[in-house]
Motif scaffolding. Structure first.
Motif, PDB file in Angstrom:
ATOM      1  N   GLY A   1      53.899  28.760  46.052  1.00 43.96           N
ATOM      2  CA  GLY A   1      54.046  29.026  47.128  1.00 43.96           C
ATOM      3  C   GLY A   1      54.431  28.806  48.364  1.00 43.96           C
ATOM      4  O   GLY A   1      54.419  30.090  49.049  1.00 43.96           O
ATOM      5  N   LEU A   2      56.167  29.372  48.042  1.00 49.86           N
ATOM      6  CA  LEU A   2      56.623  29.440  49.261  1.00 49.86           C
ATOM      7  C   LEU A   2      56.627  27.884  50.201  1.00 49.86           C
ATOM      8  O   LEU A   2      56.411  29.165  51.374  1.00 49.86           O
ATOM      9  CB  LEU A   2      56.794  30.458  49.488  1.00 49.86           C
TER      10      LEU A   2
ATOM     11  N   SER B   1      59.973  24.498  56.594  1.00 53.30           N
ATOM     12  CA  SER B   1      61.333  24.627  56.986  1.00 53.30           C
ATOM     13  C   SER B   1      61.951  25.888  58.499  1.00 53.30           C
ATOM     14  O   SER B   1      62.685  25.457  59.010  1.00 53.30           O
ATOM     15  CB  SER B   1      62.013  24.362  55.824  1.00 53.30           C
ATOM     16  N   ALA B   2      61.244  27.136  57.966  1.00 51.11           N
ATOM     17  CA  ALA B   2      61.310  27.689  59.015  1.00 51.11           C
ATOM     18  C   ALA B   2      60.552  27.534  59.879  1.00 51.11           C
ATOM     19  O   ALA B   2      60.993  27.978  61.494  1.00 51.11           O
ATOM     20  CB  ALA B   2      61.177  29.329  58.057  1.00 51.11           C
ATOM     21  N   HIS B   3      59.811  26.944  60.071  1.00 53.45           N
ATOM     22  CA  HIS B   3      59.139  26.258  61.430  1.00 53.45           C
ATOM     23  C   HIS B   3      60.077  25.280  61.852  1.00 53.45           C
ATOM     24  O   HIS B   3      59.720  25.692  63.657  1.00 53.45           O
ATOM     25  CB  HIS B   3      57.225  25.731  61.026  1.00 53.45           C
ATOM     26  N   ALA B   4      60.272  24.376  61.126  1.00 56.55           N
ATOM     27  CA  ALA B   4      61.386  23.573  61.849  1.00 56.55           C
ATOM     28  C   ALA B   4      62.224  24.194  62.606  1.00 56.55           C
ATOM     29  O   ALA B   4      62.934  23.277  63.369  1.00 56.55           O
ATOM     30  CB  ALA B   4      62.046  22.248  61.197  1.00 56.55           C
TER      31      ALA B   4
ATOM     32  N   ASP C   1      61.426  33.414  49.228  1.00 54.75           N
ATOM     33  CA  ASP C   1      61.405  32.218  50.387  1.00 54.75           C
ATOM     34  C   ASP C   1      61.252  33.242  51.427  1.00 54.75           C
ATOM     35  O   ASP C   1      60.896  33.042  52.224  1.00 54.75           O
ATOM     36  CB  ASP C   1      62.323  31.137  50.124  1.00 54.75           C
ATOM     37  N   SER C   2      61.725  34.581  51.414  1.00 49.99           N
ATOM     38  CA  SER C   2      62.026  35.086  52.349  1.00 49.99           C
ATOM     39  C   SER C   2      60.463  36.027  52.704  1.00 49.99           C
ATOM     40  O   SER C   2      60.046  36.070  54.233  1.00 49.99           O
ATOM     41  CB  SER C   2      62.628  36.854  52.409  1.00 49.99           C
ATOM     42  N   GLY C   3      59.844  35.896  52.297  1.00 55.51           N
ATOM     43  CA  GLY C   3      58.170  36.559  52.271  1.00 55.51           C
ATOM     44  C   GLY C   3      57.233  35.276  53.077  1.00 55.51           C
ATOM     45  O   GLY C   3      56.737  36.135  54.477  1.00 55.51           O
ATOM     46  N   ALA C   4      57.996  33.633  53.195  1.00 57.62           N
ATOM     47  CA  ALA C   4      57.913  33.284  54.050  1.00 57.62           C
ATOM     48  C   ALA C   4      58.355  32.972  55.957  1.00 57.62           C
ATOM     49  O   ALA C   4      57.760  32.985  56.542  1.00 57.62           O
ATOM     50  CB  ALA C   4      57.583  31.532  53.427  1.00 57.62           C
ATOM     51  N   ILE C   5      59.460  32.640  55.491  1.00 61.51           N
ATOM     52  CA  ILE C   5      60.646  32.981  56.360  1.00 61.51           C
ATOM     53  C   ILE C   5      59.997  33.997  57.555  1.00 61.51           C
ATOM     54  O   ILE C   5      60.240  33.808  58.735  1.00 61.51           O
ATOM     55  CB  ILE C   5      62.493  33.058  56.132  1.00 61.51           C
ATOM     56  N   HIS C   6      59.966  35.511  56.931  1.00 61.60           N
ATOM     57  CA  HIS C   6      59.527  36.377  58.272  1.00 61.60           C
ATOM     58  C   HIS C   6      58.597  36.437  58.560  1.00 61.60           C
ATOM     59  O   HIS C   6      58.245  36.984  59.358  1.00 61.60           O
ATOM     60  CB  HIS C   6      60.141  37.741  57.441  1.00 61.60           C
ATOM     61  N   LEU C   7      57.493  34.692  58.155  1.00 52.77           N
ATOM     62  CA  LEU C   7      56.462  35.644  59.457  1.00 52.77           C
ATOM     63  C   LEU C   7      56.150  34.228  60.018  1.00 52.77           C
ATOM     64  O   LEU C   7      55.269  33.578  59.918  1.00 52.77           O
ATOM     65  CB  LEU C   7      54.817  34.982  58.554  1.00 52.77           C
TER      66      LEU C   7
ATOM     67  N   GLY D   1      57.674  36.071  63.755  1.00 51.89           N
ATOM     68  CA  GLY D   1      58.496  37.599  63.002  1.00 51.89           C
ATOM     69  C   GLY D   1      60.072  36.996  62.980  1.00 51.89           C
ATOM     70  O   GLY D   1      60.632  36.484  64.394  1.00 51.89           O
ATOM     71  N   VAL D   2      60.718  37.320  61.609  1.00 50.08           N
ATOM     72  CA  VAL D   2      61.777  37.076  61.424  1.00 50.08           C
ATOM     73  C   VAL D   2      63.178  37.877  60.804  1.00 50.08           C
ATOM     74  O   VAL D   2      61.791  37.883  59.202  1.00 50.08           O
ATOM     75  CB  VAL D   2      62.543  35.198  60.858  1.00 50.08           C
ATOM     76  N   PRO D   3      63.678  38.561  61.696  1.00 55.16           N
ATOM     77  CA  PRO D   3      63.871  39.978  59.944  1.00 55.16           C
ATOM     78  C   PRO D   3      64.927  38.736  59.502  1.00 55.16           C
ATOM     79  O   PRO D   3      65.775  37.955  59.429  1.00 55.16           O
ATOM     80  CB  PRO D   3      64.669  40.535  61.430  1.00 55.16           C
ATOM     81  N   SER D   4      64.156  39.977  58.130  1.00 55.65           N
ATOM     82  CA  SER D   4      64.880  38.316  56.572  1.00 55.65           C
ATOM     83  C   SER D   4      65.312  39.686  55.630  1.00 55.65           C
ATOM     84  O   SER D   4      64.495  40.521  56.006  1.00 55.65           O
ATOM     85  CB  SER D   4      63.625  37.801  56.312  1.00 55.65           C
TER      86      SER D   4
END
Length: 361
Positions: free
Chosen positions: A217-218, A224-227, A301-307, A311-314
């Motif tokens: 589930g990513l 880690s992206a939140h950090a 993982d980009s699916g979680a990072i970009h949200l 928002g994070v362009p990914s």
């Protein structure tokens, strides 16, 4: 077979490491060993994702390059009175690739070898022999004679069960076979990106990340992206190879050795147009081969990072790989090396102005 070079030794150690979702420590320790010499700081988030930070311009944008540490495997759920182990899958498995495969159970007393078994076909009806064995009807044989003996070996519910397969360089030495390419190759890309940037100027702060629990589930990508709170995100993973018998071009058309895959779309994310165009332009500028691909049935993982946050362009960049989610997968070393080159060249150009252009694309 030629003598292993430094890169092959790293790939062997990363893939031989045992690390299913929720128990990634061995894989994380291996990644940390190889990435730490090129990072200014290495730390983990509270769930165990590894984050290696390398600063070029401390006031520049944050660039996240993330591969996931976990591999698909199993978990012990119960032991029957005869000492056979029953299990739960961890991550996605196709039952036809599981029977008679060797596994390692990671117990508190050390590793135990087992094999996945089921009823022999000789005692099945003709009709039953035509059907694949269901996962619920499989078990693991560790050579124990009773539940008590299995417990004495150290096996208990919750223990991780890992596919067993040793890293193998094939006769064509560019072709590499191993377990856990999904996704230790992404971890290796993150390591090599920081290594290649060691003596390079880059107008940003780069984070090489090994995330946990992607296959379920990513989850580590989210924490880690939140950090980090990156400005641009790259998920690096395996992709589907279409160059084996029986696969049509409309199902998958990527070939091993033809370059990394630029993912246009998957079930977790529509790739950011600005990042995608920037990466394509970079590949063409530096004559780095690449392939387009899409995966309607999976996410990265980009699916979680970009949200993350606002928002994070990914973008996801993948390595075409045969036989993923099995005990042995195959990929091409050139694709790995070209993915590293592509991401490094992109990072060199990702200053504040370029990130603003990408966001507005």
């Amino acid at each position: 077979m030629t003598k292993f070079d430094e890169t092959l030794m790293m790939l062997k150690e990363l893939t031989d490491a045992k690390g299913i979702s929720g128990h990634e420590k061995e894989a994380r320790d291996s990644m940390e060993k190889y990435i730490k010499p090129y990072a200014d700081e290495v730390f983990t988030d509270n769930l165990g994702s590894l984050i290696a930070k390398k600063t070029g311009d401390e006031n520049g944008p944050k660039i996240m390059v993330a591969g996931h540490l976990d591999e698909v495997g199993f978990m012990v759920t119960r032991i029957d009175k005869k000492g056979f182990i029953y299990f739960q899958t961890v991550g996605g498995w196709w039952n036809q690739v599981m029977l008679a495969q060797r596994v390692t159970i990671m117990t508190a007393k050390g590793d135990i070898t087992g094999v996945i078994g089921s009823k022999p076909p000789h005692i099945l009806s003709a009709e039953a022999r035509k059907k694949p064995v269901e996962i619920k009807d499989m078990f693991i044989d560790i050579g124990a004679s009773s539940k008590e003996e299995a417990s004495e070996f150290g096996v208990r519910p919750g223990d991780s069960i890992v596919p067993y397969f040793e890293f193998t360089q094939m006769k064509n030495e560019k072709m590499l076979m191993a377990k856990a390419w999904d996704n230790r190759i992404g971890c290796a890309i993150a390591i090599e990106v920081l290594k290649k940037l060691k003596d390079e100027q880059h107008p940003n702060v780069v984070y090489g990340v090994g995330t946990i629990q992607e296959e379920v589930g990513l989850r580590g990508a989210r924490t880690s992206a939140h950090a980090i709170k990156p400005d641009i995100g790259f998920g690096v993973d395996v992709g589907i190879a279409g160059d084996t018998p029986g696969i049509s071009d409309k199902e998958a058309d990527s070939n091993l050795g033809d370059g990394p895959q630029i993912i246009l779309y998957d079930a977790s994310m529509v790739s950011h147009k600005g990042v995608r165009d920037f990466i394509v332009d970079t590949a063409e500028e530096h004559q780095i081969p690449f392939q387009y691909s899409s995966m309607s049935g999976g996410g990265t993982d980009s699916g979680a990072i970009h949200l993350t946050a606002n928002g994070v362009p990914s973008l996801t960049i993948t390595i075409a790989t045969r036989y993923i989610h099995s005990h042995a997968a195959i990929l091409h070393r050139d694709d790995f090396e070209n993915a590293v080159k592509l991401i490094v060249e992109a990072i060199k150009k990702l200053d504040d102005q370029k990130v603003k252009e990408i966001i507005l694309a």
